[in-house]
Design a protein around this motif. Structure first.
Motif, PDB file in Angstrom:
ATOM      1  N   GLU A  16       4.922  20.806  -0.739  1.00  0.00           N
ATOM      2  CA  GLU A  16       3.986  20.598   0.272  1.00  0.00           C
ATOM      3  C   GLU A  16       2.805  19.603  -0.160  1.00  0.00           C
ATOM      4  N   ARG A  17       2.495  19.555  -1.460  1.00  0.00           N
ATOM      5  CA  ARG A  17       1.245  18.838  -2.071  1.00  0.00           C
ATOM      6  C   ARG A  17       1.493  17.645  -2.440  1.00  0.00           C
ATOM      7  N   MET A  18       0.582  16.707  -1.818  1.00  0.00           N
ATOM      8  CA  MET A  18       0.848  15.155  -2.227  1.00  0.00           C
ATOM      9  C   MET A  18      -0.015  14.925  -3.366  1.00  0.00           C
ATOM     10  N   THR A  19       0.403  14.322  -4.495  1.00  0.00           N
ATOM     11  CA  THR A  19      -0.442  13.880  -5.504  1.00  0.00           C
ATOM     12  C   THR A  19      -0.236  12.510  -5.907  1.00  0.00           C
ATOM     13  N   ALA A  20      -0.918  12.283  -7.049  1.00  0.00           N
ATOM     14  CA  ALA A  20      -0.730  10.772  -7.462  1.00  0.00           C
ATOM     15  C   ALA A  20       0.634  10.386  -7.667  1.00  0.00           C
ATOM     16  N   ALA A  21       1.530  11.267  -8.005  1.00  0.00           N
ATOM     17  CA  ALA A  21       2.947  11.062  -8.048  1.00  0.00           C
ATOM     18  C   ALA A  21       3.627  10.242  -6.755  1.00  0.00           C
ATOM     19  N   ASP A  22       2.763  10.580  -5.781  1.00  0.00           N
ATOM     20  CA  ASP A  22       3.639  10.032  -4.441  1.00  0.00           C
ATOM     21  C   ASP A  22       3.100   8.702  -4.299  1.00  0.00           C
ATOM     22  N   ILE A  23       2.041   8.350  -4.586  1.00  0.00           N
ATOM     23  CA  ILE A  23       1.399   6.969  -4.667  1.00  0.00           C
ATOM     24  C   ILE A  23       2.473   6.226  -5.527  1.00  0.00           C
ATOM     25  N   LEU A  24       2.681   6.618  -6.612  1.00  0.00           N
ATOM     26  CA  LEU A  24       3.451   5.898  -7.531  1.00  0.00           C
ATOM     27  C   LEU A  24       4.986   5.652  -6.887  1.00  0.00           C
ATOM     28  N   TRP A  25       5.425   6.822  -6.766  1.00  0.00           N
ATOM     29  CA  TRP A  25       6.913   6.838  -6.311  1.00  0.00           C
ATOM     30  C   TRP A  25       7.133   6.220  -4.674  1.00  0.00           C
ATOM     31  N   GLY A  26       6.213   6.551  -3.946  1.00  0.00           N
ATOM     32  CA  GLY A  26       6.325   6.086  -2.495  1.00  0.00           C
ATOM     33  C   GLY A  26       6.242   4.723  -2.153  1.00  0.00           C
ATOM     34  N   THR A  27       5.190   4.002  -3.098  1.00  0.00           N
ATOM     35  CA  THR A  27       5.212   2.583  -2.852  1.00  0.00           C
ATOM     36  C   THR A  27       6.244   1.878  -3.582  1.00  0.00           C
ATOM     37  N   ALA A  28       6.622   2.218  -4.740  1.00  0.00           N
ATOM     38  CA  ALA A  28       7.951   1.819  -5.513  1.00  0.00           C
ATOM     39  C   ALA A  28       9.056   1.798  -4.564  1.00  0.00           C
ATOM     40  N   LEU A  29       9.291   2.779  -4.120  1.00  0.00           N
ATOM     41  CA  LEU A  29      10.588   3.031  -3.465  1.00  0.00           C
ATOM     42  C   LEU A  29      10.675   2.246  -1.936  1.00  0.00           C
ATOM     43  N   SER A  30       9.552   1.854  -1.473  1.00  0.00           N
ATOM     44  CA  SER A  30       9.454   1.125  -0.371  1.00  0.00           C
ATOM     45  C   SER A  30       9.856  -0.554  -0.636  1.00  0.00           C
ATOM     46  N   TRP A  31       9.582  -0.851  -1.937  1.00  0.00           N
ATOM     47  CA  TRP A  31       9.976  -2.124  -2.385  1.00  0.00           C
ATOM     48  C   TRP A  31      11.760  -1.897  -2.830  1.00  0.00           C
ATOM     49  N   THR A  40       2.938   4.367   5.468  1.00  0.00           N
ATOM     50  CA  THR A  40       2.499   4.290   6.990  1.00  0.00           C
ATOM     51  C   THR A  40       1.064   4.962   6.441  1.00  0.00           C
ATOM     52  N   ARG A  41       0.710   5.461   5.491  1.00  0.00           N
ATOM     53  CA  ARG A  41      -0.795   6.084   5.500  1.00  0.00           C
ATOM     54  C   ARG A  41      -1.705   4.481   5.508  1.00  0.00           C
ATOM     55  N   PRO A  42      -2.906   4.948   6.303  1.00  0.00           N
ATOM     56  CA  PRO A  42      -3.482   3.780   6.739  1.00  0.00           C
ATOM     57  C   PRO A  42      -4.192   2.931   5.284  1.00  0.00           C
ATOM     58  N   VAL A  59      -4.232  -1.699   1.933  1.00  0.00           N
ATOM     59  CA  VAL A  59      -3.969  -2.367   0.631  1.00  0.00           C
ATOM     60  C   VAL A  59      -2.896  -3.557   0.530  1.00  0.00           C
ATOM     61  N   ARG A  60      -1.678  -3.228   1.274  1.00  0.00           N
ATOM     62  CA  ARG A  60      -0.659  -3.981   1.426  1.00  0.00           C
ATOM     63  C   ARG A  60      -0.796  -5.323   1.927  1.00  0.00           C
ATOM     64  N   ALA A  61      -1.592  -5.313   2.937  1.00  0.00           N
ATOM     65  CA  ALA A  61      -1.958  -6.514   3.782  1.00  0.00           C
ATOM     66  C   ALA A  61      -2.750  -7.252   2.975  1.00  0.00           C
ATOM     67  N   GLU A  62      -3.866  -6.768   2.507  1.00  0.00           N
ATOM     68  CA  GLU A  62      -4.567  -7.454   1.439  1.00  0.00           C
ATOM     69  C   GLU A  62      -4.064  -8.075   0.431  1.00  0.00           C
ATOM     70  N   ASP A  63      -3.260  -7.453  -0.246  1.00  0.00           N
ATOM     71  CA  ASP A  63      -2.482  -7.569  -1.488  1.00  0.00           C
ATOM     72  C   ASP A  63      -1.302  -8.949  -0.864  1.00  0.00           C
ATOM     73  N   SER A  64      -0.795  -8.720   0.060  1.00  0.00           N
ATOM     74  CA  SER A  64       0.377  -9.726   0.363  1.00  0.00           C
ATOM     75  C   SER A  64      -0.491 -11.270   0.620  1.00  0.00           C
ATOM     76  N   ALA A  65      -1.786 -10.952   1.205  1.00  0.00           N
ATOM     77  CA  ALA A  65      -2.483 -12.186   1.603  1.00  0.00           C
ATOM     78  C   ALA A  65      -2.953 -12.847   0.281  1.00  0.00           C
ATOM     79  N   LEU A  66      -3.398 -12.406  -0.462  1.00  0.00           N
ATOM     80  CA  LEU A  66      -3.815 -12.709  -1.996  1.00  0.00           C
ATOM     81  C   LEU A  66      -2.640 -13.213  -2.785  1.00  0.00           C
ATOM     82  N   ALA A  67      -1.439 -12.659  -2.562  1.00  0.00           N
ATOM     83  CA  ALA A  67      -0.261 -13.183  -3.210  1.00  0.00           C
ATOM     84  C   ALA A  67      -0.166 -14.454  -2.709  1.00  0.00           C
ATOM     85  N   ALA A  68      -0.126 -14.565  -1.552  1.00  0.00           N
ATOM     86  CA  ALA A  68       0.089 -16.039  -0.866  1.00  0.00           C
ATOM     87  C   ALA A  68      -0.832 -17.077  -1.305  1.00  0.00           C
TER      88      ALA A  68
END
Ligand SMILES: N[C@@H](CCC(=O)N[C@@H](CS)C(=O)NCC(=O)O)C(=O)O
Length: 219
Positions: free
Chosen positions: A153-168, A190-192, A197-206
């Motif tokens: 039930e508890r969101m932790t730093a592990a979810d930022i690591l896992w969730g962002t990586a699994l989406s790729w 889908t967290r705001p 961050v993703r949108a800014e990151d993609s623009a910078l990558a381009a």
């Protein structure tokens, strides 16, 4: 920040450092960002190799100490900023599972996916630190089926690591799009803050790609 907790993130867009940047933003803590254009080879220049001789991002600097490896950085940051409530501190019953899943990411999921992407033959199970790919995915999927987060039930730093990586990784077909895995990745991405961050990151990558192409054309 006057309490000595300000950190510097060495970051390049569309890399594992994006996950660390997302964590810092989710935690809402002040930090400096040192941007490297790895497409133009800035991570291989002596100035950066003096910080991380591996030439890899992310790296974190805190009061003169260098921390590398995304998993270690995630644990370090969540501990450094407990008010952000993404840490699982020592003494908490979930500290063990937190460390387990952090380590599982670095020592099982990543090498299993690398071997898969390179179409490398998996070493015999007993000689392979991650066993075999199907077992890694099965164990991960069973954990995420319990949901909604890696530790329940508890969101932790592990979810930022896992969730962002699994989406790729699901997008690149390195992890199968099983319902629990895709729902979990979507829950995180889908967290705001993650979306921003993703949108800014993609623009910078381009921008970096353009700059690197212009540099190589001029040579
Ligand atoms: N073991 C490192 C891996 C870091 C890594 O491979 N970073 C890639 C970007 S995702 C990198 O810096 N690549 C640039 C290069 O090797 O030249 C970690 O977990 O942080």
């Amino acid at each position: 920040m006057s309490d000595g907790r300000k950190v510097t993130l060495y970051y390049a867009p569309r890399t594992r450092a994006t996950g660390t940047l997302t964590l810092l933003e989710e935690m809402g803590v002040p930090y400096d960002r040192h941007v490297l254009n790895i497409r133009a080879g800035e991570n291989r220049q002596p100035a950066y190799l003096a910080i991380n001789p591996m030439g890899k991002v992310p790296a974190l600097m805190h009061q003169g100490q260098v921390i590398t490896e995304q998993v270690a950085i995630s644990i370090y940051l969540s501990d450094l900023f407990p008010d952000a409530k993404l840490a699982v501190p020592a003494g908490d019953l979930l500290r063990g599972p937190f460390l387990r899943w952090m380590a599982f990411y670095g020592t099982c999921l990543e090498p299993a996916c690398t071997d898969k992407s390179m179409k490398r033959e998996t070493p015999p199970r007993a000689q392979s630190g991650y066993g075999d790919y199907d077992t890694v995915i099965g164990v991960l999927n069973a954990q995420l089926e319990k949901g909604p987060y890696m530790l329940g039930e508890r969101m932790t730093a592990a979810d930022i690591l896992w969730g962002t990586a699994l989406s790729w990784l699901t997008m690149w077909d390195l992890v199968p799009k099983l319902p629990a895995i895709t729902a979990y990745a979507e829950r995180i991405t889908t967290r705001p803050i993650v979306t921003r961050v993703r949108a800014e990151d993609s623009a910078l990558a381009a921008e970096h790609e353009k700059a690197a192409a212009a540099k190589s054309a001029a040579q």
